[in-house]
Structure formats: structure tokens, C-alpha cells
Design a protein around this motif. Structure first.
Motif, PDB file in Angstrom:
ATOM      1  N   THR A  51       0.860  -1.184   0.000  1.00 48.99           N
ATOM      2  CA  THR A  51       0.000   0.000   0.000  1.00 48.99           C
ATOM      3  C   THR A  51       0.895   1.232   0.000  1.00 48.99           C
ATOM      4  O   THR A  51       1.764   1.367   0.861  1.00 48.99           O
ATOM      5  CB  THR A  51      -0.876   0.037   1.279  1.00 48.99           C
ATOM      6  N   THR A  52       0.692   2.113  -0.967  1.00 45.78           N
ATOM      7  CA  THR A  52       1.469   3.352  -0.956  1.00 45.78           C
ATOM      8  C   THR A  52       0.580   4.566  -0.748  1.00 45.78           C
ATOM      9  O   THR A  52       1.062   5.658  -0.477  1.00 45.78           O
ATOM     10  CB  THR A  52       2.285   3.535  -2.251  1.00 45.78           C
ATOM     11  N   GLN A  53      -0.734   4.390  -0.890  1.00 47.34           N
ATOM     12  CA  GLN A  53      -1.654   5.457  -0.488  1.00 47.34           C
ATOM     13  C   GLN A  53      -2.981   4.818  -0.118  1.00 47.34           C
ATOM     14  O   GLN A  53      -3.326   3.741  -0.585  1.00 47.34           O
ATOM     15  CB  GLN A  53      -1.788   6.536  -1.554  1.00 47.34           C
ATOM     16  N   SER A  54      -3.716   5.489   0.777  1.00 46.90           N
ATOM     17  CA  SER A  54      -4.766   4.775   1.500  1.00 46.90           C
ATOM     18  C   SER A  54      -6.193   5.004   1.030  1.00 46.90           C
ATOM     19  O   SER A  54      -7.099   4.339   1.501  1.00 46.90           O
ATOM     20  CB  SER A  54      -4.668   5.143   2.985  1.00 46.90           C
ATOM     21  N   ILE A  55      -6.433   5.958   0.136  1.00 45.26           N
ATOM     22  CA  ILE A  55      -7.849   6.206  -0.199  1.00 45.26           C
ATOM     23  C   ILE A  55      -8.192   5.885  -1.657  1.00 45.26           C
ATOM     24  O   ILE A  55      -9.132   6.416  -2.223  1.00 45.26           O
ATOM     25  CB  ILE A  55      -8.305   7.643   0.175  1.00 45.26           C
ATOM     26  N   HIS A  56      -7.401   4.972  -2.224  1.00 49.44           N
ATOM     27  CA  HIS A  56      -7.735   4.406  -3.529  1.00 49.44           C
ATOM     28  C   HIS A  56      -7.847   5.435  -4.641  1.00 49.44           C
ATOM     29  O   HIS A  56      -8.734   5.353  -5.489  1.00 49.44           O
ATOM     30  CB  HIS A  56      -9.032   3.575  -3.436  1.00 49.44           C
ATOM     31  N   LEU A  57      -6.962   6.406  -4.639  1.00 50.11           N
ATOM     32  CA  LEU A  57      -6.921   7.351  -5.747  1.00 50.11           C
ATOM     33  C   LEU A  57      -6.168   6.698  -6.893  1.00 50.11           C
ATOM     34  O   LEU A  57      -5.245   5.928  -6.667  1.00 50.11           O
ATOM     35  CB  LEU A  57      -6.179   8.631  -5.324  1.00 50.11           C
TER      36      LEU A  57
ATOM     37  N   LEU B 224     -13.562  22.095  10.898  1.00 57.76           N
ATOM     38  CA  LEU B 224     -13.442  21.130   9.798  1.00 57.76           C
ATOM     39  C   LEU B 224     -14.400  21.497   8.659  1.00 57.76           C
ATOM     40  O   LEU B 224     -14.078  21.333   7.482  1.00 57.76           O
ATOM     41  CB  LEU B 224     -13.680  19.697  10.294  1.00 57.76           C
ATOM     42  N   ASN B 225     -15.582  22.016   9.018  1.00 56.87           N
ATOM     43  CA  ASN B 225     -16.518  22.467   7.983  1.00 56.87           C
ATOM     44  C   ASN B 225     -15.861  23.457   7.030  1.00 56.87           C
ATOM     45  O   ASN B 225     -16.144  23.458   5.837  1.00 56.87           O
ATOM     46  CB  ASN B 225     -17.740  23.157   8.624  1.00 56.87           C
ATOM     47  N   VAL B 226     -14.998  24.286   7.567  1.00 56.08           N
ATOM     48  CA  VAL B 226     -14.361  25.329   6.750  1.00 56.08           C
ATOM     49  C   VAL B 226     -13.170  24.781   5.961  1.00 56.08           C
ATOM     50  O   VAL B 226     -12.994  25.100   4.783  1.00 56.08           O
ATOM     51  CB  VAL B 226     -13.926  26.517   7.645  1.00 56.08           C
ATOM     52  N   ILE B 227     -12.355  23.937   6.585  1.00 59.45           N
ATOM     53  CA  ILE B 227     -11.090  23.555   5.916  1.00 59.45           C
ATOM     54  C   ILE B 227     -11.204  22.327   5.012  1.00 59.45           C
ATOM     55  O   ILE B 227     -10.316  22.079   4.201  1.00 59.45           O
ATOM     56  CB  ILE B 227      -9.933  23.344   6.937  1.00 59.45           C
ATOM     57  N   ALA B 228     -12.295  21.553   5.120  1.00 56.85           N
ATOM     58  CA  ALA B 228     -12.417  20.311   4.342  1.00 56.85           C
ATOM     59  C   ALA B 228     -12.740  20.603   2.888  1.00 56.85           C
ATOM     60  O   ALA B 228     -13.236  21.674   2.551  1.00 56.85           O
ATOM     61  CB  ALA B 228     -13.492  19.426   4.949  1.00 56.85           C
ATOM     62  N   GLY B 229     -12.455  19.636   2.037  1.00 59.67           N
ATOM     63  CA  GLY B 229     -12.891  19.715   0.652  1.00 59.67           C
ATOM     64  C   GLY B 229     -11.773  19.529  -0.355  1.00 59.67           C
ATOM     65  O   GLY B 229     -10.597  19.702  -0.055  1.00 59.67           O
ATOM     66  N   HIS B 230     -12.169  19.159  -1.555  1.00 62.50           N
ATOM     67  CA  HIS B 230     -11.214  18.911  -2.635  1.00 62.50           C
ATOM     68  C   HIS B 230     -10.521  20.212  -3.029  1.00 62.50           C
ATOM     69  O   HIS B 230     -11.110  21.288  -2.948  1.00 62.50           O
ATOM     70  CB  HIS B 230     -11.945  18.315  -3.842  1.00 62.50           C
ATOM     71  N   ASP B 231      -9.261  20.065  -3.450  1.00 60.41           N
ATOM     72  CA  ASP B 231      -8.474  21.231  -3.856  1.00 60.41           C
ATOM     73  C   ASP B 231      -7.679  20.847  -5.098  1.00 60.41           C
ATOM     74  O   ASP B 231      -6.916  19.878  -5.067  1.00 60.41           O
ATOM     75  CB  ASP B 231      -7.537  21.610  -2.690  1.00 60.41           C
ATOM     76  N   ASP B 232      -7.838  21.581  -6.155  1.00 59.43           N
ATOM     77  CA  ASP B 232      -7.083  21.295  -7.386  1.00 59.43           C
ATOM     78  C   ASP B 232      -5.580  21.334  -7.160  1.00 59.43           C
ATOM     79  O   ASP B 232      -4.817  20.717  -7.896  1.00 59.43           O
ATOM     80  CB  ASP B 232      -7.440  22.318  -8.472  1.00 59.43           C
ATOM     81  N   LYS B 233      -5.142  22.087  -6.154  1.00 58.23           N
ATOM     82  CA  LYS B 233      -3.706  22.222  -5.920  1.00 58.23           C
ATOM     83  C   LYS B 233      -3.115  21.015  -5.191  1.00 58.23           C
ATOM     84  O   LYS B 233      -1.906  20.926  -5.027  1.00 58.23           O
ATOM     85  CB  LYS B 233      -3.426  23.487  -5.108  1.00 58.23           C
ATOM     86  N   ASP B 234      -3.947  20.127  -4.665  1.00 57.96           N
ATOM     87  CA  ASP B 234      -3.467  18.913  -4.006  1.00 57.96           C
ATOM     88  C   ASP B 234      -4.132  17.719  -4.677  1.00 57.96           C
ATOM     89  O   ASP B 234      -5.293  17.401  -4.396  1.00 57.96           O
ATOM     90  CB  ASP B 234      -3.790  18.947  -2.502  1.00 57.96           C
ATOM     91  N   ALA B 235      -3.374  17.054  -5.557  1.00 58.16           N
ATOM     92  CA  ALA B 235      -3.937  15.943  -6.329  1.00 58.16           C
ATOM     93  C   ALA B 235      -4.385  14.791  -5.430  1.00 58.16           C
ATOM     94  O   ALA B 235      -5.184  13.958  -5.839  1.00 58.16           O
ATOM     95  CB  ALA B 235      -2.923  15.451  -7.351  1.00 58.16           C
ATOM     96  N   THR B 236      -3.892  14.726  -4.207  1.00 55.74           N
ATOM     97  CA  THR B 236      -4.305  13.654  -3.304  1.00 55.74           C
ATOM     98  C   THR B 236      -5.483  14.063  -2.427  1.00 55.74           C
ATOM     99  O   THR B 236      -5.917  13.289  -1.584  1.00 55.74           O
ATOM    100  CB  THR B 236      -3.149  13.199  -2.390  1.00 55.74           C
ATOM    101  N   SER B 237      -5.980  15.274  -2.591  1.00 57.66           N
ATOM    102  CA  SER B 237      -7.184  15.628  -1.823  1.00 57.66           C
ATOM    103  C   SER B 237      -8.367  14.934  -2.472  1.00 57.66           C
ATOM    104  O   SER B 237      -8.420  14.771  -3.693  1.00 57.66           O
ATOM    105  CB  SER B 237      -7.368  17.145  -1.769  1.00 57.66           C
ATOM    106  N   ALA B 238      -9.304  14.490  -1.650  1.00 57.85           N
ATOM    107  CA  ALA B 238     -10.360  13.601  -2.132  1.00 57.85           C
ATOM    108  C   ALA B 238     -11.530  14.383  -2.708  1.00 57.85           C
ATOM    109  O   ALA B 238     -11.976  15.366  -2.118  1.00 57.85           O
ATOM    110  CB  ALA B 238     -10.840  12.719  -0.991  1.00 57.85           C
ATOM    111  N   ASP B 239     -12.003  13.899  -3.856  1.00 62.27           N
ATOM    112  CA  ASP B 239     -13.167  14.524  -4.480  1.00 62.27           C
ATOM    113  C   ASP B 239     -14.430  13.878  -3.906  1.00 62.27           C
ATOM    114  O   ASP B 239     -15.096  13.099  -4.551  1.00 62.27           O
ATOM    115  CB  ASP B 239     -13.081  14.334  -6.001  1.00 62.27           C
ATOM    116  N   GLN B 240     -14.689  14.185  -2.641  1.00 61.88           N
ATOM    117  CA  GLN B 240     -15.808  13.579  -1.908  1.00 61.88           C
ATOM    118  C   GLN B 240     -16.710  14.707  -1.421  1.00 61.88           C
ATOM    119  O   GLN B 240     -16.209  15.776  -1.086  1.00 61.88           O
ATOM    120  CB  GLN B 240     -15.277  12.856  -0.660  1.00 61.88           C
TER     121      GLN B 240
END
Lengths: 98, 484
Positions: A51-57, B224-240
Motif C-alpha cells: 500500500t502506498t496510499q490509503s484512499i484508492h486514488l 473542519l466544515n471550513v477547511i475540508a474539501g477537494h483542492d485542485d492544488k493537491d492531487a491527493t485531496s479527495a473529491d468527496q
């Protein structure tokens, strides 16, 4: 048991230098840590995917669009020494390396 | 301003009604910091623009629909703030002034929150006591002879000593939850990718998460309500989708299924802490939840796997500190190799060098398979353990730390003992899960943390259970004495 020579080699790879006393201390500490880490050998990992990253991206893509949001002048504020937009560094080759 | 008696909702009402201005609130907060912090030493820098920003907020108007509008917050010093020195508590970055804001800082500012200053930490977030800071030793709010935990020790001590209501921290192996536990406050590490890491000085990129430290559960949810969310600048941020994290607060936990892993109460865990956690389980049962004992069999392998993975990622991330473009550059260097080697050797502290060494070793030719790859495989097994439990349960509970806060100087010379302190928090980072530490009583006068772990992206259930537990207890009314 990791040797002092191996630790010195790793230091070279990591671009770090240690005094003789530090090298002794780091060798002993690295040895302790690696002994702790060797507990992993007891785990059967045959056929287990790493596993190298945990949320399945997967393959996160973005549009190939040029953006220019960094101001060069601001960027140079943190450069230790520069001439205009060129970073000044010491001579790359010194006499001993001739 | 008595932050021991107030929460964000109360301050928000006072700000909206005009009973209080953001400028007053900020001025009083800064005055509080100037009174309390000389003893606690949580802050590395105060924001000279804070009062001006608060005044501008008043002029613009407090946003009645934004809980953080006009609320002072403080930020861990590994999160970049434009124009305000950001050091990661390292000599390497002692004079570094970022030219942009981290996404979380931008989002807090957009919500109207006022950044009052930057908080001490272990250098580059590597440590569990904040003793690895290059600049100062932060004190535990409950006993100034003890460590505040780490690496977000400054964030935890600032909140616990009543200097700010909320602070941002970061958590790579427990660095929010452990100091929260040691200081008797609420620490929330969101799911990996829930919050953008853009502008966070990277340590372990597959593990790092930005989160909150606060006195109350609901205050954390507001942030957390304010800081959460997807960000184009972080490819590992989740699109949830980002839910309202306060939505389930106040709801009954009747029928909630909670798992208590036997490994979390086992060897090495102070029996009095184990007893406090069993008592917490009884409270959850009394509130209508079920609590069953389960097993997470690979728990004991989490610390070795983590130290390989986190150190490997760190050794790679910290290559950028080379003395050339920014940061510390050694004096009187003769050639380019000298710039690299001497700048790094003089700029990094001993623990950072230890991690770089371990990481470089684990990734080096001939050792990669036996160390890095093996650890990454064990990470899979640790994640599978969690997945099996979460097939049947809503939450996992356990202690946050095996002991209460230890004495300053007690463990800092023994890296291995320090590492074992993180045994209960590390598995969560390896699996990328959200988790919180909330106050669960005292052992010998020092706070005990209860850890709650949920499925990926299910922070809302943590908030629901944590709020229910908070409502059953009077820990919020207990105020740290500190100087003994």
C-alpha cells in the motif's frame, strides 16, 4: 548489526556529515531501530500487495494548462544570495577536485 | 476573554449581535497570549496583522451564517502563511517567509477567522513531545514539568491553557491526537485527503493530515466544515462530498456499534488508562450503543512499518532543503557538495537527521525490498484488519496513548521509547482513517485521551459519538492548574 561504515555510506547518500562521535551514536541508534523494524520479518506477506496510499486514488489528472501565479520578485525574497533573477552559489568545482 | 467558559457558538452570537467586535475579541486574545504564553511557550510568532484583519472584518460585517467569522485561531508552524514566518520549528527555515498561503489558511481567512499566530512543534513534525523544536520547549498546560506531546504540542498547549479556542495541527502518526490526549482537549485527524495539504510542509506525504485541536467537540466540527474539501492544488485531496460535520451532533447514539480492540488495552498500556477506557465503554453502553471486544491482530507491527514508511517519505521530501534556493545556507563553504552537506548537517536537528538516515537506508539499493516494500505490504494487512472490523461496526474505540504525559527530558534521548509512545495512533495513519482523541478522565491528575476511529470519510459519526460522550462528562469544566 549495521556497521559504522554502512551508516557513513547512508550519510553520504543523504548529503549529511557526522563527526566521529555522532557517527558512533547514530550507528548505535540505527541499530536499535533496525532491530525493532526486523520484527516485520515475522509477518507472512506472500502475495500481499504493497500500500502506498490509503484512499484508492488512481491517476489523478488535470488539464494541461499553463498557469503563472508565482511572482518572480517575491520568489527571490527567500533566496540566500542572488543577482537579479539568478541564484548565486559557491563555485561548483574547487581546486581539490581538479 | 475567558476561553474556559466560552465556545464558538457563544462568541458567534455575541459577534453577530454586536455585543462584541472581532477587533475587541482579537485584542483580548492577544492580551491573553501575552499573559499566559511566557510560561507555556506555545507560540513561535504572533501575527502583527491580526488586529488590523479583525478590524477589517468588523467593517465588512460579521457573517451570520459562518460560525468562524471574527473568531481568532492559531496555526501550527508547518503550515505556510503568506508574509508570516513559517519555520516548521527548524533552524533550516528560521527566516523563511512564505509568499503564499496554504489552502487551509486561505479557507479560514475567507470564512473570516483571524490568524493570531504560529505554534511550536517538533522540528518538521518529527517527534512526540515538541522537545525537538529548534526554538523552545512548550509546557503541558496541566503540569509545566511535563511535555505537551507532539508534534502539535504548541497547538494543544495553546488551546488547553485557554489562549485560543481552536488551533490547526497536523497528524502523520498521531501528532494531533497524542498532544490532545496529553492536554485533555479534543483533537481530530480527518480522513487522509479530506483536507488539502497544499502549503503544508511535507513530512510523510501518504500519511500527513491537517486537522483541529479544540476544547469542545462542536468547535472542532465548525473548523473542519471550513477547511475540508477537494483542492485542485493537491492531487491527493479527495473529491468527496463534504457534509455539515455539526449535523449529527446532539443525535442519540442508540444502536451505534462500537468495537474495542483487545490489542489497544494490552501490554504497555497503563492499567489505569485501560480502566478509564473500559469505563468510557460502559458510558457508551449506557447511552444505548453496543461495545464489543474485537481483535486487530497486526497492531504490533504498526510502529516498525510506520517508521520505515514515514522516514522513507521524509527522506525524499526533505531533499529539497539543500541550501540553494531558500532556507539555511552554511557559511564559508568551498564547493557545491559542501553547500548541500554542511547546510543540511547544520540546519537539521538530530531527530530529523535520524529519520532521513533511516529513510535513505530503507530506500537504498539492496535494502528496498526487505524494508520499504515489506513495510508497505504490512500496511496493507493493517488496513485489512480495520476493513474487517468496519464491515460490522460504526466506530472503533481505545486509548489514544499508552501513558499520560511524561516529564520533559525523560524520553528525548531514547528514540525507540519515544517511538513506542505512538503505538495506538499510528495504525490509523497507515490506513488513512479519520480519528479523534477526546478527554476521558484523569490518571494521577493528568488527562487521559479516548480515541475514536471511523470509516473513511465518516468524521460525522466521530463527532456524534464524541459529543454524546462529552455531554455525559464535565471535563470541559475542569481547568488546568499547570504550575505545580
Amino acid at each position: 548489526m549495521i556497521s559504522k561504515e554502512s551508516v557513513a555510506h547512508v550519510a553520504e547518500l543523504a548529503r549529511l556529515s557526522f563527526s566521529e562521535a555522532e557517527l558512533q551514536q547514530y550507528t548505535a541508534q540505527m541499530d536499535d531501530i533496525l532491530t525493532m523494524v526486523e520484527k516485520l520479518e515475522a509477518v507472512d506477506t506472500t502475495g500481499v500487495e504493497p500500500t502506498t496510499q490509503s484512499i484508492h486514488l488512481q491517476n489523478v489528472m488535470r488539464a494541461d494548462k499553463a498557469v503563472n501565479d508565482t511572482n518572480t520578485e517575491e520568489l527571490f525574497k527567500n533566496v540566500p544570495t542572488h543577482k537579479g533573477t539568478l541564484i548565486q552559489v559557491p563555485a561548483i568545482i574547487d581546486k581539490e577536485e581538479d | 476573554m475567558d476561553y474556559f467558559k466560552l465556545d464558538i457558538d457563544q462568541l458567534h452570537s455575541a459577534l453577530v449581535s454586536g455585543e462584541l467586535t472581532a477587533a475587541d475579541l482579537t485584542a483580548q486574545t492577544l492580551a491573553g497570549i501575552r499573559t499566559v504564553d511566557p510560561e507555556i511557550e506555545a507560540f513561535l510568532a504572533l501575527n502583527p496583522e491580526a488586529e488590523k484583519t479583525a478590524g477589517a472584518r468588523d467593517a465588512q460585517g460579521i457573517d451570520a451564517n459562518q460560525a468562524l467569522s471574527g473568531i481568532p485561531v492559531a496555526i501550527k508552524d508547518n503550515i505556510v502563511t503568506k508574509g508570516l514566518t513559517t519555520t516548521a520549528a527548524s533552524k533550516m527555515l528560521a527566516n523563511f517567509v512564505p509568499i503564499y498561503d496554504a489552502t487551509v489558511v486561505e479557507k479560514l481567512a475567507a470564512a473570516g477567522a483571524i490568524n493570531v499566530g504560529k505554534l511550536n512543534m517538533d522540528e518538521f513534525a518529527m517527534g512526540s513531545s515538541t522537545e525537538n523544536s529548534a526554538f523552545k520547549v512548550t509546557k503541558n498546560a496541566w503540569d509545566h514539568r511535563r511535555v505537551p506531546g507532539g508534534s502539535s504540542g504548541g497547538s494543544a498547549a495553546a488551546v488547553a491553557s485557554g489562549q485560543v479556542l481552536v488551533a490547526l495541527g497536523t497528524d502523520t502518526g498521531g501528532s494531533i491526537r497524542q498532544p490532545a490526549a496529553f492536554n485533555g482537549i479534543v483533537g481530530v485527524k480527518p480522513t487522509y485527503g479530506r483536507v488539502s495539504r497544499w502549503g503544508l510542509i511535507a513530512f510523510g506525504s501518504s500519511l500527513d493530515a491537517i486537522g483541529t485541536l479544540s476544547r469542545s467537540v462542536k468547535d472542532s466540527a465548525h473548523v473542519l466544515n471550513v477547511i475540508a474539501g477537494h483542492d485542485d492544488k493537491d492531487a491527493t485531496s479527495a473529491d468527496q462530498p463534504v457534509p455539515d460535520f455539526t449535523a449529527k451532533i446532539g443525535q442519540s447514539i442508540k444502536g451505534m456499534k462500537i468495537a474495542l480492540p483487545e490489542e489497544y488495552l494490552g501490554e504497555g498500556v497503563d492499567p489505569q488508562i485501560a480502566a478509564a477506557i473500559r469505563a468510557a465503554a460502559e458510558q457508551f453502553r449506557a447511552l444505548g450503543a453496543t461495545v464489543d471486544t474485537v481483535s486487530l491482530p497486526h497492531t504490533k507491527y504498526a510502529v516498525p512499518a510506520y517508521y520505515i514508511i514515514a522516514s522513507s517519505e521524509a527522506s525524499s521530501n526533505l531533499q529539497r532543503f539543500d541550501g540553494i534556493r531558500y532556507g539555511f545556507r552554511a557559511k564559508d563553504v568551498q564547493n557545491l557538495t559542501d553547500v548541500y552537506v554542511r547546510s543540511r548537517s547544520e540546519g537539521f536537528g538530530p531527530e530529523v537527521k535520524r529519520r532521513i538516515m533511516l529513510g535513505t537506508f530503507s530506500l537504498s539499493a539492496g535494502f528496498y525490498d526487505a524494508y520499504f516494500k515489506k513495510a508497505a505490504q504490512v500496511r496493507t494487512l493493517i488496513t485489512d484488519d480495520f476493513n474487517q472490523i468496519f464491515a460490522d461496526y460504526d466506530l472503533i474505540m481505545g486509548p489514544t496513548t499508552p501513558t499520560v504525559a511524561f516529564k520533559i527530558g525523560e524520553k528525548v534521548t531514547d528514540p525507540l521509547t519515544m517511538y513506542m509512545n505512538d503505538i495506538l495512533t499510528i495504525p490509523v495513519n497507515l490506513a488513512g482513517l479519520p480519528a479523534a482523541s477526546i478527554p476521558a478522565g484523569f490518571v494521577d491528575g493528568m488527562p487521559v485521551g479516548l480515541q475514536l476511529i471511523a470509516k473513511h470519510f465518516d468524521e460525522a459519526t466521530i463527532y456524534q459519538a464524541a459529543d454524546a460522550f462529552e455531554g455525559q462528562n464535565d471535563y470541559l469544566d475542569q481547568i488546568p492548574g499547570g504550575a505545580r
